[in-house]
Motif scaffolding. Sequence first.
Motif, PDB file in Angstrom:
ATOM      1  N   LYS A 111       0.809  -1.208   0.000  1.00  0.00           N
ATOM      2  CA  LYS A 111       0.000   0.000   0.000  1.00  0.00           C
ATOM      3  C   LYS A 111       0.852   1.271   0.000  1.00  0.00           C
ATOM      4  CE  LYS A 111      -3.824  -0.043   2.310  1.00  0.00           C
ATOM      5  NZ  LYS A 111      -4.828  -0.049   3.394  1.00  0.00           N
ATOM      6  N   TYR A 112       2.003   1.217   0.712  1.00  0.00           N
ATOM      7  CA  TYR A 112       2.796   2.445   0.876  1.00  0.00           C
ATOM      8  C   TYR A 112       4.211   2.354   0.308  1.00  0.00           C
ATOM      9  CZ  TYR A 112      -0.952   3.298   4.166  1.00  0.00           C
ATOM     10  OH  TYR A 112      -2.194   3.458   4.730  1.00  0.00           O
ATOM     11  N   ASP A 113       4.583   1.210  -0.276  1.00  0.00           N
ATOM     12  CA  ASP A 113       5.960   1.002  -0.730  1.00  0.00           C
ATOM     13  C   ASP A 113       6.924   1.334   0.410  1.00  0.00           C
ATOM     14  OD1 ASP A 113       8.130   0.415  -2.305  1.00  0.00           O
ATOM     15  OD2 ASP A 113       8.156   2.339  -3.346  1.00  0.00           O
ATOM     16  N   ALA A 114       6.665   0.744   1.564  1.00  0.00           N
ATOM     17  CA  ALA A 114       7.453   1.054   2.764  1.00  0.00           C
ATOM     18  C   ALA A 114       7.413  -0.114   3.739  1.00  0.00           C
ATOM     19  CB  ALA A 114       6.920   2.310   3.441  1.00  0.00           C
ATOM     20  N   THR A 115       8.470  -0.206   4.536  1.00  0.00           N
ATOM     21  CA  THR A 115       8.552  -1.210   5.593  1.00  0.00           C
ATOM     22  C   THR A 115       8.761  -0.504   6.922  1.00  0.00           C
ATOM     23  OG1 THR A 115       9.567  -2.800   4.087  1.00  0.00           O
ATOM     24  CG2 THR A 115       9.816  -3.223   6.439  1.00  0.00           C
ATOM     25  N   ILE A 116       8.064  -0.949   7.957  1.00  0.00           N
ATOM     26  CA  ILE A 116       8.197  -0.337   9.284  1.00  0.00           C
ATOM     27  C   ILE A 116       9.456  -0.871   9.964  1.00  0.00           C
ATOM     28  CG2 ILE A 116       7.119   0.004  11.532  1.00  0.00           C
ATOM     29  CD1 ILE A 116       4.417  -0.556  10.201  1.00  0.00           C
ATOM     30  N   LEU A 117      10.400   0.022  10.222  1.00  0.00           N
ATOM     31  CA  LEU A 117      11.635  -0.366  10.909  1.00  0.00           C
ATOM     32  C   LEU A 117      11.518  -0.211  12.414  1.00  0.00           C
ATOM     33  CD1 LEU A 117      14.466   1.157   8.694  1.00  0.00           C
ATOM     34  CD2 LEU A 117      13.512  -1.134   8.638  1.00  0.00           C
ATOM     35  N   SER A 118      10.815   0.836  12.831  1.00  0.00           N
ATOM     36  CA  SER A 118      10.666   1.110  14.267  1.00  0.00           C
ATOM     37  C   SER A 118       9.233   1.528  14.538  1.00  0.00           C
ATOM     38  CB  SER A 118      11.630   2.217  14.693  1.00  0.00           C
ATOM     39  OG  SER A 118      11.426   2.573  16.049  1.00  0.00           O
ATOM     40  N   PHE A 119       8.655   0.978  15.599  1.00  0.00           N
ATOM     41  CA  PHE A 119       7.257   1.235  15.962  1.00  0.00           C
ATOM     42  C   PHE A 119       7.248   1.676  17.420  1.00  0.00           C
ATOM     43  CE2 PHE A 119       2.756  -0.360  14.948  1.00  0.00           C
ATOM     44  CZ  PHE A 119       2.177   0.356  15.994  1.00  0.00           C
ATOM     45  N   LYS A 120       6.894   2.938  17.664  1.00  0.00           N
ATOM     46  CA  LYS A 120       6.901   3.444  19.040  1.00  0.00           C
ATOM     47  C   LYS A 120       5.526   3.995  19.398  1.00  0.00           C
ATOM     48  CE  LYS A 120      10.486   4.489  21.081  1.00  0.00           C
ATOM     49  NZ  LYS A 120      11.639   5.083  21.791  1.00  0.00           N
ATOM     50  N   ARG A 121       5.136   3.736  20.641  1.00  0.00           N
ATOM     51  CA  ARG A 121       3.889   4.292  21.181  1.00  0.00           C
ATOM     52  C   ARG A 121       4.242   4.954  22.510  1.00  0.00           C
ATOM     53  NH1 ARG A 121       0.047  -0.028  21.026  1.00  0.00           N
ATOM     54  NH2 ARG A 121      -0.244   0.653  18.855  1.00  0.00           N
ATOM     55  N   GLY A 122       4.361   6.285  22.478  1.00  0.00           N
ATOM     56  CA  GLY A 122       4.862   6.978  23.652  1.00  0.00           C
ATOM     57  C   GLY A 122       6.288   6.547  23.920  1.00  0.00           C
ATOM     58  N   LYS A 123       6.551   6.115  25.133  1.00  0.00           N
ATOM     59  CA  LYS A 123       7.886   5.663  25.517  1.00  0.00           C
ATOM     60  C   LYS A 123       8.143   4.215  25.109  1.00  0.00           C
ATOM     61  CE  LYS A 123      11.629   6.657  28.028  1.00  0.00           C
ATOM     62  NZ  LYS A 123      12.545   7.774  27.737  1.00  0.00           N
ATOM     63  N   GLU A 124       7.067   3.494  24.796  1.00  0.00           N
ATOM     64  CA  GLU A 124       7.169   2.052  24.539  1.00  0.00           C
ATOM     65  C   GLU A 124       7.611   1.749  23.109  1.00  0.00           C
ATOM     66  OE1 GLU A 124       4.270  -1.920  24.563  1.00  0.00           O
ATOM     67  OE2 GLU A 124       3.424   0.100  24.764  1.00  0.00           O
ATOM     68  N   SER A 125       8.561   0.840  22.961  1.00  0.00           N
ATOM     69  CA  SER A 125       8.969   0.334  21.645  1.00  0.00           C
ATOM     70  C   SER A 125       8.258  -0.989  21.394  1.00  0.00           C
ATOM     71  CB  SER A 125      10.484   0.131  21.584  1.00  0.00           C
ATOM     72  OG  SER A 125      11.162   1.369  21.643  1.00  0.00           O
ATOM     73  N   ILE A 126       7.557  -1.074  20.285  1.00  0.00           N
ATOM     74  CA  ILE A 126       6.829  -2.289  19.928  1.00  0.00           C
ATOM     75  C   ILE A 126       7.778  -3.240  19.209  1.00  0.00           C
ATOM     76  CG2 ILE A 126       4.843  -3.234  18.715  1.00  0.00           C
ATOM     77  CD1 ILE A 126       4.125  -1.307  20.999  1.00  0.00           C
ATOM     78  N   LEU A 127       7.905  -4.461  19.705  1.00  0.00           N
ATOM     79  CA  LEU A 127       8.842  -5.416  19.134  1.00  0.00           C
ATOM     80  C   LEU A 127       8.177  -6.334  18.106  1.00  0.00           C
ATOM     81  CD1 LEU A 127      10.896  -6.342  22.326  1.00  0.00           C
ATOM     82  CD2 LEU A 127      11.407  -4.630  20.573  1.00  0.00           C
ATOM     83  N   LYS A 128       7.012  -6.870  18.431  1.00  0.00           N
ATOM     84  CA  LYS A 128       6.286  -7.718  17.485  1.00  0.00           C
ATOM     85  C   LYS A 128       5.439  -6.834  16.582  1.00  0.00           C
ATOM     86  CE  LYS A 128       6.059 -11.915  20.323  1.00  0.00           C
ATOM     87  NZ  LYS A 128       5.187 -12.964  20.876  1.00  0.00           N
ATOM     88  N   ILE A 129       6.110  -6.195  15.632  1.00  0.00           N
ATOM     89  CA  ILE A 129       5.475  -5.167  14.806  1.00  0.00           C
ATOM     90  C   ILE A 129       4.310  -5.720  14.000  1.00  0.00           C
ATOM     91  CG2 ILE A 129       5.848  -3.591  12.862  1.00  0.00           C
ATOM     92  CD1 ILE A 129       8.664  -3.104  13.920  1.00  0.00           C
ATOM     93  N   GLY A 130       4.471  -6.882  13.392  1.00  0.00           N
ATOM     94  CA  GLY A 130       3.436  -7.438  12.526  1.00  0.00           C
ATOM     95  C   GLY A 130       2.110  -7.668  13.226  1.00  0.00           C
ATOM     96  N   GLU A 131       2.155  -7.996  14.513  1.00  0.00           N
ATOM     97  CA  GLU A 131       0.931  -8.324  15.246  1.00  0.00           C
ATOM     98  C   GLU A 131       0.296  -7.111  15.919  1.00  0.00           C
ATOM     99  OE1 GLU A 131       1.892 -11.366  18.043  1.00  0.00           O
ATOM    100  OE2 GLU A 131       2.851 -12.660  16.551  1.00  0.00           O
ATOM    101  N   GLU A 132       1.006  -5.995  15.965  1.00  0.00           N
ATOM    102  CA  GLU A 132       0.516  -4.837  16.712  1.00  0.00           C
ATOM    103  C   GLU A 132      -0.627  -4.132  15.978  1.00  0.00           C
ATOM    104  OE1 GLU A 132       0.217  -2.591  20.018  1.00  0.00           O
ATOM    105  OE2 GLU A 132       1.556  -4.284  19.706  1.00  0.00           O
ATOM    106  N   VAL A 133      -1.647  -3.747  16.741  1.00  0.00           N
ATOM    107  CA  VAL A 133      -2.774  -2.995  16.191  1.00  0.00           C
ATOM    108  C   VAL A 133      -2.419  -1.508  16.197  1.00  0.00           C
ATOM    109  CG1 VAL A 133      -5.194  -2.343  16.517  1.00  0.00           C
ATOM    110  CG2 VAL A 133      -4.464  -4.712  16.911  1.00  0.00           C
ATOM    111  N   ILE A 134      -2.554  -0.862  15.067  1.00  0.00           N
ATOM    112  CA  ILE A 134      -2.149   0.538  14.912  1.00  0.00           C
ATOM    113  C   ILE A 134      -3.146   1.468  15.593  1.00  0.00           C
ATOM    114  CG2 ILE A 134      -1.710   2.379  13.223  1.00  0.00           C
ATOM    115  CD1 ILE A 134      -0.816   0.187  11.280  1.00  0.00           C
ATOM    116  N   GLN A 135      -2.617   2.473  16.315  1.00  0.00           N
ATOM    117  CA  GLN A 135      -3.425   3.472  17.000  1.00  0.00           C
ATOM    118  C   GLN A 135      -3.002   4.867  16.554  1.00  0.00           C
ATOM    119  OE1 GLN A 135      -3.340   2.988  21.264  1.00  0.00           O
ATOM    120  NE2 GLN A 135      -3.591   0.767  21.146  1.00  0.00           N
ATOM    121  N   ALA A 136      -3.892   5.836  16.738  1.00  0.00           N
ATOM    122  CA  ALA A 136      -3.556   7.224  16.426  1.00  0.00           C
ATOM    123  C   ALA A 136      -2.392   7.675  17.306  1.00  0.00           C
ATOM    124  CB  ALA A 136      -4.761   8.125  16.652  1.00  0.00           C
ATOM    125  N   GLY A 137      -1.461   8.399  16.711  1.00  0.00           N
ATOM    126  CA  GLY A 137      -0.315   8.901  17.456  1.00  0.00           C
ATOM    127  C   GLY A 137       0.887   7.981  17.454  1.00  0.00           C
TER     128      GLY A 137
END
Length: 574
Positions: A318-344
């Motif tokens: 959809k975006y011609d892009a791969t997520i390298l880092s996924f952060k929610r506030g101070k938290e770093s998301i490790l299992k990126i593929g399974e994480e549900v995306i939230q605003a912010g």
Amino acid sequence: MKILIATTLIILVALLIQNKYKGSILFTGLALFYFILDLINYDDLVEGFTNNSLFTLVLLLLVTISLERTVLMDYFSKFIISQSYNKTFLKFGLIVIIISAFTNNTAVVASLMGAIKKNKYHTPSKLLIPLSYFAILGGTLTLVGTSTNLLVNSFVVANGYESLKIFDFFYVGFFIVLFGFVTLYFTKFLLPDNKDSSIDNIEEHLIELKVSSNSKLIGKSIKDNGLIDLEYIFLVEIIRKNNNISLVNTSEIIEENDKLIFGGDIKHIEVLKKFDGLVFVDDIKNSDIKTLKLVDTIVKSQSTLLGKSVKDTNFRLKYDATILSFKRGKESILKIGEEVIQAGDRLILAVGNNFKNKENIAKNFYILSDIEKNQKYSTNQSLFVIFGFMFIILLSALGYISLLKALVIALILLLFSKLLTLSDIKKGFPFEIFLIIGSSIAISKVLSSSGLANDIANIITASLGTYGVYGSFIGIYLVTLILTEFMSNNSAAAIVFPIAYSTAIGLDVSIYPFVFAVAFGASASFLIPHGYQTHLMVASLGEYKTKDFIKIGIPLSIIYSLVVIIVTPIFFKF
């Protein structure tokens, strides 16, 4: 019937607090439910969507699309940062407050986040929460400063009263801004000093491997080799003979000497050792990791990705892009593929050449990196838009023309001058706000006609009756304040307004102190990140925890509330 309506209202509040469903869906669904049960007729249902104040809000948001494209914010971003933290704080605070009084505060925050992130003198966490709070304070100055003010005004008009004027909010808003600014200045030492290393050290989350000449992987696809569904590690890019394959298809065939770049939690790189003929590249400084194009983004609150896991979004295609880092506030998301995306959420992406050409980028992300974004106007075009907007606001404030008509003229001029297109209007139409306001007016009519709003008002006046009208006024403000911390400001205002209106009518006093109690109370979201859109925008970028908002938000909320409670009745008599 009152029991049924009360039950549905409680369910609405509970669902809004859970924040799992869009407010537009919940409000529109409830309004249609009342229509099906004949609790509201067709004319009253439609009337909410044809309200003059609602049209004014929609037109204002469409016109301000052009303001976002001017060089104004780019100009300000160049000099708001000084070596002195105090000077920076004062300069950018005043600029944000003034601009937020007349334009979308979300756009103001989005425009300045990048400049704050990249400044070389101060850590972003020392400025981003104040940026969000200053935008809220500025929005209290005018009718057009925030959608909440226009929402409340739509209720005023729907109940047969004259529309509020642009600067009716200024009488109280000035003191809110004054004391709020002073409070933030003297509590800024409470802000955390979080070093932002998300994109600077992204190479620490990448590993490069080369396919040796005798590897058993050669001649087989990515999928057949089992390289696509690893739990903590994911394939970002293939570099083949100096060509970057960023959009890696599962059917892509591995060739000799291919360089595979993996991202994710490299503590789990041991899993890659099981693949035959993959050789680790140790010289990272000279590796092809340096060729990756990285883009820093924040997920918008209106994104179509919300509520979906990364693997269900078909993100790469959809975006011609791969997520390298996924952060929610101070938290770093490790299992990126399974994480549900939230605003912010903050996503650092490795992008291909087509990323910037994708039509859905602007709708889903705030872009913080220096890539080609929406084209800015020239200086002359920017001046035309800025002074034109100021002119129509002035004409409306002086009473020469209604704000609605002024905005209609402005939109026509923008279309004919080709500064805006029909495509821009289609993309920028505020469907969420339109549906919430239109349906909430219908819900308000049901609460009033059924007598439920009056019953709740009687409970408030009975419990606070010993304190007189003033006690009821404070009660309405506090109810709105509490609700807005757990749901959107527009939702809080929509729920409390009919109760506030019935309270004023029941006490036989002016509705206006209660109107402003709802408007200012709904904007007083300072404690919880998900309570306000701009808080979500800065939370991940500043790597904040909820307690960071609470620490500086409590004193600001107290001072803000005292100003509203004391000053409002002075200018708007009971």
